[in-house]
Scaffold this active site. Structure first.
Site, PDB file in Angstrom:
ATOM      1  N   ASP A  13       0.814  -1.226   0.000  1.00  0.00           N
ATOM      2  CA  ASP A  13       0.000   0.000   0.000  1.00  0.00           C
ATOM      3  C   ASP A  13       0.843   1.269   0.000  1.00  0.00           C
ATOM      4  O   ASP A  13       0.417   2.313   0.503  1.00  0.00           O
ATOM      5  CB  ASP A  13      -0.960   0.024   1.210  1.00  0.00           C
ATOM      6  CG  ASP A  13      -1.788  -1.243   1.289  1.00  0.00           C
ATOM      7  OD1 ASP A  13      -2.274  -1.665   0.239  1.00  0.00           O
ATOM      8  OD2 ASP A  13      -1.912  -1.803   2.394  1.00  0.00           O
ATOM      9  N   LYS A  16       2.283   2.179  -5.225  1.00  0.00           N
ATOM     10  CA  LYS A  16       2.955   1.739  -6.456  1.00  0.00           C
ATOM     11  C   LYS A  16       2.129   2.056  -7.703  1.00  0.00           C
ATOM     12  O   LYS A  16       2.661   2.476  -8.718  1.00  0.00           O
ATOM     13  CB  LYS A  16       3.216   0.219  -6.403  1.00  0.00           C
ATOM     14  CG  LYS A  16       4.205  -0.168  -5.320  1.00  0.00           C
ATOM     15  CD  LYS A  16       4.305  -1.666  -5.173  1.00  0.00           C
ATOM     16  CE  LYS A  16       3.108  -2.308  -4.535  1.00  0.00           C
ATOM     17  NZ  LYS A  16       2.874  -2.012  -3.121  1.00  0.00           N
ATOM     18  N   GLY A  40      -4.278  -4.012  -4.458  1.00  0.00           N
ATOM     19  CA  GLY A  40      -5.229  -2.997  -4.885  1.00  0.00           C
ATOM     20  C   GLY A  40      -4.417  -1.767  -5.244  1.00  0.00           C
ATOM     21  O   GLY A  40      -3.917  -1.079  -4.366  1.00  0.00           O
ATOM     22  N   HIS A  41      -4.209  -1.544  -6.524  1.00  0.00           N
ATOM     23  CA  HIS A  41      -3.394  -0.407  -6.957  1.00  0.00           C
ATOM     24  C   HIS A  41      -4.321   0.738  -7.381  1.00  0.00           C
ATOM     25  O   HIS A  41      -5.042   0.633  -8.367  1.00  0.00           O
ATOM     26  CB  HIS A  41      -2.456  -0.833  -8.093  1.00  0.00           C
ATOM     27  CG  HIS A  41      -1.397  -1.795  -7.633  1.00  0.00           C
ATOM     28  ND1 HIS A  41      -0.586  -2.508  -8.480  1.00  0.00           N
ATOM     29  CD2 HIS A  41      -1.017  -2.152  -6.384  1.00  0.00           C
ATOM     30  CE1 HIS A  41       0.248  -3.252  -7.763  1.00  0.00           C
ATOM     31  NE2 HIS A  41      -0.007  -3.067  -6.500  1.00  0.00           N
ATOM     32  N   GLN A 224       2.193  -5.836  -3.324  1.00  0.00           N
ATOM     33  CA  GLN A 224       2.468  -5.952  -1.882  1.00  0.00           C
ATOM     34  C   GLN A 224       3.765  -5.206  -1.556  1.00  0.00           C
ATOM     35  O   GLN A 224       4.101  -4.276  -2.260  1.00  0.00           O
ATOM     36  CB  GLN A 224       2.547  -7.421  -1.434  1.00  0.00           C
ATOM     37  CG  GLN A 224       1.205  -8.150  -1.445  1.00  0.00           C
ATOM     38  CD  GLN A 224       0.797  -8.638  -2.819  1.00  0.00           C
ATOM     39  OE1 GLN A 224       1.574  -9.252  -3.520  1.00  0.00           O
ATOM     40  NE2 GLN A 224      -0.433  -8.368  -3.211  1.00  0.00           N
TER      41      GLN A 224
END
Ligand code: IMP
Length: 423
Positions: A13, A16, A40-41, A224
């Site tokens: 988180d 990225k 979750g990007h 991650q």
């Protein structure tokens, strides 16, 4: 042409997705190398907020081809939802999104196994996102998995059935109370597989090799963070893949001597979602402020993230393990308003002061030792050049650069693409 890497240096988180999106204009190919829809990007641009889970974060740029590498695990059901959400952007998915035949598939029963395993663990649970990541990588290393390339074979449904039946027996073994309707899950799965089969499957290692040879610029995108790495993270509270730089080699088939820049992303403070040790975690008003101002809720699960000061011991370790050549500091704006800023520069480890990450970092073994520096009050979110940044933040940045011995080349001051300061 070297392949550059971009990876998270903390517990995920870090932001990225935003940085890949910002950097994509400089690259021809964005290639995701590990993880799956546990990621979750989040990307924000032109007033739109978009969350990607499996699809690389370069997808919104016309110049780039996006590759889902062999190291990634794909859930066709979630993948289909991601594709549906992209429809309004009119992206030529068939040519802009290429999938490795060697990527493994997450089956509905992998998700159920994840839930059964976590339930059986009780208090010792990992805090998994329950997307089936662990069980899918277990089948990969156990040599039982199903790969994207299998979907091109006539017998893939038989293969699926045999594996799903075995999983059902394993779920029974856990003897926990989880309710499911496999027939319903399978209807969804098979429909989603048909959609996945419309995409372009490639031998991605060969594709990337030829791309490198012809001078294409490639950015490998991690998911991650380094402290969630299966080998180097806070095991067992980690994910099931190598999130660190070496993972890009195995997850894409890129040779180690072809790796160029290693761009490491970290937040100006630290967060963690899920269980596991977190030495600088705050349980006070400061931690609450970071969570609220930083909107620290998981992009995949919505869970509140645990917050704390920057941990330089852990960050140095991540810089070392990854061979980071450039640092990118995210969410500097969230720290505006703190009277003073703390940074953990050493640990008290069983009575001894140490500056490396030891085997055990649980609270009973480790107490953080902090340096304290002046905070700043200014709102950074409208600033666009490094000169404008407040003096106290400049000092914070210089301190970190000195400690980490790597330059900080980007300071992010808000979630939007445009709120990015280059140094
Ligand atoms: P899993 O990979 O879903 O099994 O989750 C294992 C651990 O990694 C849990 O603590 C999750 O919260 C954490 N995790 C997995 N993916 C992410 C991510 O993208 N960001 C932050 N934490 C993650």
């Amino acid at each position: 042409m070297a392949v550059d890497l971009l990876l998270g240096l903390q517990w995920g988180d870090e932001g990225k997705g935003k940085i890949v999106d910002v950097l994509t204009k400089n690259y021809d190919i964005i290639a995701r190398f590990q993880g799956g829809p546990n990621a979750g990007h989040t990307l924000e641009f032109d007033g739109i907020k978009h969350v990607l889970h499996t699809i690389p974060s370069g997808i919104f740029h016309k110049n780039a081809v996006n590759v889902v590498g062999n190291g990634v695990v794909i859930d066709p059901v979630i993948f289909k939802k991601e594709l549906d959400a992209l429809k309004e952007f009119k992206i030529d998915i068939k040519s802009k999104l290429l999938i490795s035949r060697k990527a493994h598939l997450i089956l509905p029963t992998h998700r159920l196994l994840d839930a059964a395993s976590e339930t059986a663990k009780g208090k010792a649970k990992i805090g998994s996102t329950l997307k089936g990541i662990g069980p899918t990588y277990m089948d990969k290393t156990g040599r039982n998995g199903m790969r994207v390339g299998d979907l091109e074979m006539d017998d893939w449904k038989e293969k699926y059935r045999a594996l799903a039946d075995k999983h059902e027996a394993m779920i029974d073994y856990y003897n926990v109370d989880i309710e499911y309707d496999l027939a319903e899950l399978e209807t969804d799965f098979f429909a989603s597989v048909e959609e996945l089969k419309q995409l372009t499957f490639i031998d991605s290692e060969e594709y990337l090799f030829q791309a490198q040879k012809s001078g294409k610029k490639i950015l490998a995108e991690g998911a991650q963070g380094s402290l969630l790495d299966i080998d180097f993270g806070t095991y067992p509270f980690v994910t099931s893949s190598n999130t660190t730089a070496a993972g890009a080699c195995t997850g894409l088939g890129v040779a180690p001597n072809q790796i160029g820049d290693v761009k490491g992303i970290f937040k100006a403070y630290t967060t963690r979602v899920g269980s596991g040790p977190f030495p600088t975690e705050l349980f006070d008003e400061d931690g609450e402020t970071m969570g609220r101002v930083g909107n620290e809720f998981g992009a995949t699960t919505g869970r509140p993230r645990r917050c704390g000061w920057l941990d330089l011991v852990a960050l140095k370790y991540a810089v070392q393990v990854n061979g980071v050549t450039q640092l990118m500091m995210m969410k500097a704006d969230v720290l505006s308003g703190f009277e003073s800023i703390k940074v953990c520069t050493a640990y008290n480890y069983k009575g001894e002061e140490i500056t490396h990450l030891p085997y055990n970092i649980e609270a009973e073994n480790v107490t953080p030792i902090y340096s304290e520096m002046k905070g700043w009050k200014e709102d950074l979110t409208k600033m666009s050049s490094a000169e404008e940044l407040p003096e106290a933040l400049k000092s914070y940045i210089s301190f970190l650069e000195k400690e980490l011995e790597v330059p900080i080349t980007i300071v992010s001051v808000g979630p939007d693409r445009t709120q990015t300061i280059l140094r």
